[in-house]
Design a protein around this motif. Structure first.
Motif, PDB file in Angstrom:
ATOM      1  N   UNK A 327       0.859  -1.183   0.000  1.00  0.00           N
ATOM      2  CA  UNK A 327       0.000   0.000   0.000  1.00  0.00           C
ATOM      3  C   UNK A 327       0.889   1.225   0.000  1.00  0.00           C
ATOM      4  N   UNK A 328       0.302   2.367  -0.322  1.00  0.00           N
ATOM      5  CA  UNK A 328       1.094   3.582  -0.392  1.00  0.00           C
ATOM      6  C   UNK A 328       1.640   3.994   0.965  1.00  0.00           C
ATOM      7  N   UNK A 329       2.689   4.778   0.910  1.00  0.00           N
ATOM      8  CA  UNK A 329       3.252   5.300   2.142  1.00  0.00           C
ATOM      9  C   UNK A 329       2.347   6.386   2.700  1.00  0.00           C
ATOM     10  N   UNK A 330       2.480   6.660   3.963  1.00  0.00           N
ATOM     11  CA  UNK A 330       1.736   7.778   4.535  1.00  0.00           C
ATOM     12  C   UNK A 330       2.380   9.084   4.099  1.00  0.00           C
ATOM     13  N   UNK A 331       1.630  10.160   4.194  1.00  0.00           N
ATOM     14  CA  UNK A 331       2.176  11.471   3.852  1.00  0.00           C
ATOM     15  C   UNK A 331       3.375  11.793   4.742  1.00  0.00           C
ATOM     16  N   UNK A 332       3.372  11.253   5.959  1.00  0.00           N
ATOM     17  CA  UNK A 332       4.482  11.498   6.884  1.00  0.00           C
ATOM     18  C   UNK A 332       5.795  10.927   6.374  1.00  0.00           C
ATOM     19  N   UNK A 333       5.745  10.015   5.394  1.00  0.00           N
ATOM     20  CA  UNK A 333       6.961   9.418   4.837  1.00  0.00           C
ATOM     21  C   UNK A 333       7.403  10.088   3.541  1.00  0.00           C
ATOM     22  N   UNK A 334       6.692  11.127   3.106  1.00  0.00           N
ATOM     23  CA  UNK A 334       7.002  11.781   1.840  1.00  0.00           C
ATOM     24  C   UNK A 334       7.820  13.046   2.073  1.00  0.00           C
ATOM     25  N   UNK A 448       9.582   8.552  -8.633  1.00  0.00           N
ATOM     26  CA  UNK A 448       8.717   8.079  -7.546  1.00  0.00           C
ATOM     27  C   UNK A 448       8.421   9.202  -6.566  1.00  0.00           C
ATOM     28  N   UNK A 449       9.401  10.080  -6.355  1.00  0.00           N
ATOM     29  CA  UNK A 449       9.206  11.212  -5.448  1.00  0.00           C
ATOM     30  C   UNK A 449       8.118  12.137  -5.981  1.00  0.00           C
ATOM     31  N   UNK A 450       8.147  12.415  -7.287  1.00  0.00           N
ATOM     32  CA  UNK A 450       7.129  13.272  -7.902  1.00  0.00           C
ATOM     33  C   UNK A 450       5.751  12.642  -7.766  1.00  0.00           C
ATOM     34  N   UNK A 451       5.665  11.327  -7.998  1.00  0.00           N
ATOM     35  CA  UNK A 451       4.393  10.617  -7.886  1.00  0.00           C
ATOM     36  C   UNK A 451       3.832  10.741  -6.469  1.00  0.00           C
ATOM     37  N   UNK A 456       0.302  13.223  -2.350  1.00  0.00           N
ATOM     38  CA  UNK A 456       0.195  13.864  -1.035  1.00  0.00           C
ATOM     39  C   UNK A 456      -0.566  15.178  -1.127  1.00  0.00           C
ATOM     40  N   UNK A 457      -0.310  15.943  -2.183  1.00  0.00           N
ATOM     41  CA  UNK A 457      -1.038  17.208  -2.366  1.00  0.00           C
ATOM     42  C   UNK A 457      -2.523  16.932  -2.612  1.00  0.00           C
ATOM     43  N   UNK A 458      -2.832  15.857  -3.343  1.00  0.00           N
ATOM     44  CA  UNK A 458      -4.238  15.494  -3.547  1.00  0.00           C
ATOM     45  C   UNK A 458      -4.917  15.145  -2.223  1.00  0.00           C
ATOM     46  N   UNK A 500      -0.748   7.902   0.531  1.00  0.00           N
ATOM     47  CA  UNK A 500      -0.606   8.306  -0.869  1.00  0.00           C
ATOM     48  C   UNK A 500      -0.767   7.084  -1.768  1.00  0.00           C
ATOM     49  N   UNK A 501      -1.032   7.357  -3.029  1.00  0.00           N
ATOM     50  CA  UNK A 501      -1.211   6.278  -4.013  1.00  0.00           C
ATOM     51  C   UNK A 501       0.113   5.551  -4.214  1.00  0.00           C
ATOM     52  N   UNK A 502       0.134   4.210  -4.153  1.00  0.00           N
ATOM     53  CA  UNK A 502       1.399   3.480  -4.264  1.00  0.00           C
ATOM     54  C   UNK A 502       1.892   3.315  -5.693  1.00  0.00           C
TER      55      UNK A 502
END
Length: 958
Positions: A327-334, A448-451, A456-458, A500-502
């Motif tokens: 699953x996607x990472x949390x926003x806290x990991x971005x 991947x960072x951009x994705x 996260x902004x969404x 976030x979306x994985x």
């Protein structure tokens, strides 16, 4: 209707049961699963078994069932609040309590972390349906307020939290099953609707009190309920079959997977061993070949501790293993949250050079700026950075963007204002997403960072869209003004709950799970990493708000006129048993082979025992051991005769090629660096080890700063305080030093180290520092009363010493305080935050004294340097050297054998040595100073261990 229970060990063994249920004639089926991620797993199982049926699958969670039942019954469902909203409500109630009871409340209740602890305990009480009034009556039957007691405070906040939600028509997500049970019992239409379905509960090992009440309500009202429940194979386990007495229970045939155990040095070594063994297996090599044929990466799953996910991803990429995150990472990991956290830390700490330069040189801010050049420019404070930005045009925009965000948080605002400030930080022109996208050609790893950033902004936009509803739903708590650390704590709760979306899933790739995998997850090959006693069972501690003694009291109390209807709050021993159940269920995710791995050493090189749960699982035949591999630190490189994965690895050379270790010699040509001057405050570093002095003071090779409390900033704040206190004292010598320090301290922290004022985690350290300062102020008042006040004519504060030239090398310094006495005698003072034992041999102030003695341009008439003293705040003592007639004034013991003349001569010698080193470029290591070497960050550069014949890098078994 009867309740049927099918108990299974492995997920695969329940597939025929699900297939049979889906094909049975009767009402349509509704499947209920524990978590959102279990939906896809169950859907895959049903599709695999050909259970298409007449309609699309209905795979719901408790909240889906509740909403559908409300819709069918014509009843409006209660609004469920998100974790950030839950935090806002509890934070508001805690602030009200602090306003009312203040200092009477237990220490730590004002910290943001308290709200998190409170929320966990409150949700546990909600799940177990503990009545709030009965909780207070049971623990404190006198009916009086006891705000100093944590358990009374919990009961009070718990009651007020439920009252707040009830008054606003809201519910906590932990209360969904309670509300569902009430709806079934009180609304005939809801019960009638429920009887139209066959309810199949999949993957529930046990139920909380509220869930158990809901299942019983379903059965009482005629619903057709089937439960597929996993087992753990433990004696006396209390799962769903034990909770639902009288149900028909059918158990599947026991089966176990083979197990291969790996132990691999430290955490990285463990991860690399697991991944390389899998990679070798895919090439028909390595120790796993004997377990069977490699089934392909799509059949492999790996679970790691959530904190180790980044490490696991790095190792998998290194070995070119195709993988995807479950699953996607949390926003806290971005990078969004990482930048937010850094920006707040920089603001809180007064915009210090190193962390601010590191922040502004991130690739989504400034491109092409040299972080080292910014650090060497040494701008301090916001004014210093703005002055630097005036000459560095590319620095101005990111600096002002970060400052705008940090000042918005520091000033305070509502939850909506904080979220908008975060969005502006990321999306103001130039938008981070556009900046990073423009650099993908040169740095494809940023894709991947951009994705993740875009996702996260969404998520941020999605939360902002709901913020107006939140303010209307929660009322005052939703509109409350947060400030500083509280605002960051709210944003942190949101960031940790938003996912976030994985990215698009790909077939034929290994699945990586960070944390506990879904209940229905299963793979043919299953790697379970980090299986140490430190993690399994891990640390067990009672709740600071409701200890086991209080829970046992509740278990024995008659709270509802009966006995709480089996309400039970788990004790420490029961939580450990729950951890073992979870451990076995994670093992059961492996259909054919389970790879159990654990590091043998922690980060400090201390041994780590493997989990005791492994032995129990082997004894109970939950798993069968097929083999073991131990890969020590000395075997990191594969030997010449062993298979290796090139170019990810390199092999050791064959034996005999290197027959003897070559001589270790220091370079004969020194590496020089420009030396403009030597600060006398660093002279003790040179005296301890010239090489250490060169690395830190000349080359600027500072070790990375540790997060949290910054001792250097705290020291700067203390020095600034003493300067301002002494200025005020010189104007009014009848003033009390401690009172002056108390009054001036907040303004100094506001300027120098805001974190000690606003960060709940750092405030306690600030309080301890202030306590030491006040004790030191009282001690200095005693020195003043010895006659020092009467003999002193003036004081020079933070006074720049005259430049002392030694063999062409300038020595500079700034004295914290110089006292000029009425006979022309000078006393030199320096403030230290540490204890006096560290400064007994220091030559810093002796060098200051020589600088004064050798100067012919002093702005005052000096007859002599009478002595010097280090004022040590930790133990309120003064150490130094002085002429005998002045020792009392400096607080130096009359029995001290430290002669001032000797110290001054030593100071001259060490300055001459430093000047010679600067002129020659030779800064040899002092290998004989064990004390300096013990914590030296440059020991790998000076090669002390090699020259002393250590064998740390030799193989243990050769």
């Amino acid at each position: 209707m009867a309740l049927r229970i099918y108990e299974y060990r492995k997920v695969g063994s329940m597939k025929p049961i699900l297939s049979r249920i889906s094909r049975e004639p009767g009402n349509p089926v509704v499947y209920l699963v524990p978590g959102s991620s279990d939906r896809e797993w169950l859907k895959d199982i049903l599709l695999e078994e050909g259970a298409f049926g007449r309609e699309a699958f209905r795979i719901w969670r408790w909240d889906d069932l509740y909403r559908e039942a409300c819709s069918a019954a014509g009843s409006a469902p209660m609004v469920q609040i998100d974790p950030p909203d839950h935090w806002l409500a509890l934070h508001h109630l805690v602030r009200e309590s602090l306003t009312k009871w203040g200092d009477s409340m237990p220490p730590g209740t004002g910290q943001s972390s308290f709200v998190q602890t409170l929320g966990q305990t409150v949700r546990e009480l909600i799940r177990e349906e503990v009545p709030p009034e009965a909780l207070s009556e049971a623990l404190y039957p006198d009916g009086e307020d006891h705000p100093e007691e944590p358990s009374w405070l919990l009961a009070n906040l718990y009651r007020r939290y439920l009252e707040l939600l009830r008054s606003r028509g809201l519910m906590d997500s932990a209360a969904v099953s309670t509300e569902m049970a009430s709806l079934i019992e009180e609304n005939p239409e809801a019960a009638k609707w429920l009887r139209r379905w066959r309810i199949v509960l999949v993957g529930f090992y046990s139920f909380t009190h509220s869930q158990l009440g809901m299942v019983r309500a379903m059965v009482r009202n005629g619903a057709d309920v089937t439960l597929l429940s996993p087992e753990a194979g433990l004696d006396g386990e209390y799962g769903a079959p034990s909770q639902l007495e009288g149900a028909d229970v059918l158990r599947s045939k026991p089966s176990q997977a083979g197990c291969f155990v790996i132990s691999g040095g430290a955490a990285r070594g463990e991860m690399e061993t697991v991944v390389r063994d899998l990679a070798l297996w895919s090439s028909c090599e390595g120790p796993l070949v004997d377990t069977g044929k490699f089934p392909g990466w799509g059949e492999v799953g790996m679970t790691v501790d959530s904190r180790s996910t980044s490490l696991a991803s790095e190792v998998l990429r290194r070995y070119s293993v195709p993988f995807r995150r479950s699953e996607g990472r949390t926003v806290a990991e971005t990078i969004l949250w990482d930048t937010v956290r850094r920006a707040w830390d920089c603001y809180r700490d007064g915009w210090q050079p190193e962390p601010t330069a590191e922040l502004l040189c991130l690739p989504w801010f400034c491109h092409g700026l040299s972080e080292r050049r910014l650090v060497m420019a040494s701008p301090r404070g916001l004014k210093g950075w703005r002055d630097l930005a005036s000459s560095e045009k590319s620095l101005a925009e990111p600096l002002e963007r970060v400052v705008a965000f940090a000042e918005a948080v520091g000033k305070g605002g509502t939850a909506e204002e904080f979220l908008l400030a975060m969005k502006r930080l990321a999306t103001s022109s130039p938008d981070w997403r556009e900046v990073l996208s423009s650099r993908l050609e040169d740095r494809p790893e940023l894709d991947e960072v951009v994705l993740e950033l875009g996702s996260a902004v969404q998520e941020l936009d999605r939360k902002l869209d709901r913020i107006a509803e939140l303010q209307a739903d929660l009322g005052d708590p939703g509109k409350a003004v947060l400030k500083g650390g509280d605002g960051i704590a709210f944003l942190s709760v949101w960031a940790e709950s938003a996912v976030v979306w994985p990215g698009a899933s790909r077939s034929g790739t290994m699945t990586l799970y960070g944390g506990t995998p879904p209940v229905l997850a299963h793979h043919r090959i299953w790697a379970f990493c980090g299986v140490t006693a430190k993690n399994w069972p891990g640390p067990m501690a009672e709740s600071p708000l409701l200890g086991d003694c209080h829970k046992e009291l509740l278990h024995d109390m008659d709270l509802r006129g009966s006995r709480l209807d089996r309400t039970h709050l788990p004790l420490i021993s029961e939580k450990r048993a729950q951890r073992e159940v979870l451990f076995r269920r994670i093992l059961a995710c492996g259909d054919d082979l389970v790879i159990l791995s654990s590091p043998s050493l922690d980060g400090a090189g201390r041994p780590l025992p493997e989990s005791p749960f492994i032995g129990g699982a082997l004894r109970d035949r939950w798993i069968d051991e097929l083999g073991r591999e131990v890969r020590s630190v000395g075997n990191v490189l594969p030997r010449w005769e062993e298979p290796a994965l090139l170019p990810s690895e390199v092999q050791e050379p064959p034996r005999g090629i290197v027959t003897a270790r070559p001589d270790r010699r220091l370079p004969s040509d020194p590496v020089t660096a420009e030396i403009r001057s030597i600060r006398l405050s660093s002279i003790d570093s040179f005296a301890a080890c010239p090489f250490m002095f060169r690395c830190s003071q000349i080359l600027g090779l500072e070790p990375p700063e540790r997060p949290g409390y910054d001792g250097r900033l705290a020291g700067t704040a203390a020095h600034r305080l003493w300067r301002d206190v002494w200025k005020a004292y010189e104007a009014d010598r009848d003033a009390d030093l401690a009172s002056l320090a108390c009054d001036i301290w907040p303004s100094v922290l506001e300027e120098v180290y805001r974190g000690l004022l606003y960060s709940p985690d750092l405030k306690r350290r600030g309080d301890v520092l202030l306590k030491d300062i006040l004790k030191t102020a009282d001690y200095l008042s005693e020195l003043e009363n010895t006659g020092l006040r009467d003999r002193r004519t003036t004081s020079f504060l933070e006074w720049e010493l005259p430049v002392l030239d030694v063999d062409g090398v300038p020595f500079t310094g700034i004295a914290d305080r110089i006292d000029l006495l009425n006979d022309g005698t000078v006393l030199i003072w320096d403030y230290k935050s540490g204890g006096s034992s560290k400064y007994g041999r220091s030559l810093q102030l002796a060098c200051y004294a020589r600088s004064l003695e050798l100067s012919d341009s002093l702005p005052f008439e000096m007859s002599r340097v009478g002595g010097y003293g280090f004022i040590c705040q930790r133990d309120q003592k003064v150490v130094g050297a002085a002429d005998e007639d002045l020792r009392e004034f400096l607080g130096i013991s009359p029995r001290s054998r430290v002669a001032l003349d000797t110290r001054l001569k030593d100071a001259s010698d060490v300055m001459e040595g430093a000047a010679f080193a600067a002129n020659s470029g030779l800064f040899p290591p002092n290998y004989d100073n064990d004390q300096a070497c013990r914590n030296c960050p440059y020991s790998g550069l000076c090669r002390r261990g090699e020259l002393h014949g250590r064998e740390d890098d030799e193989d243990d078994d050769r």
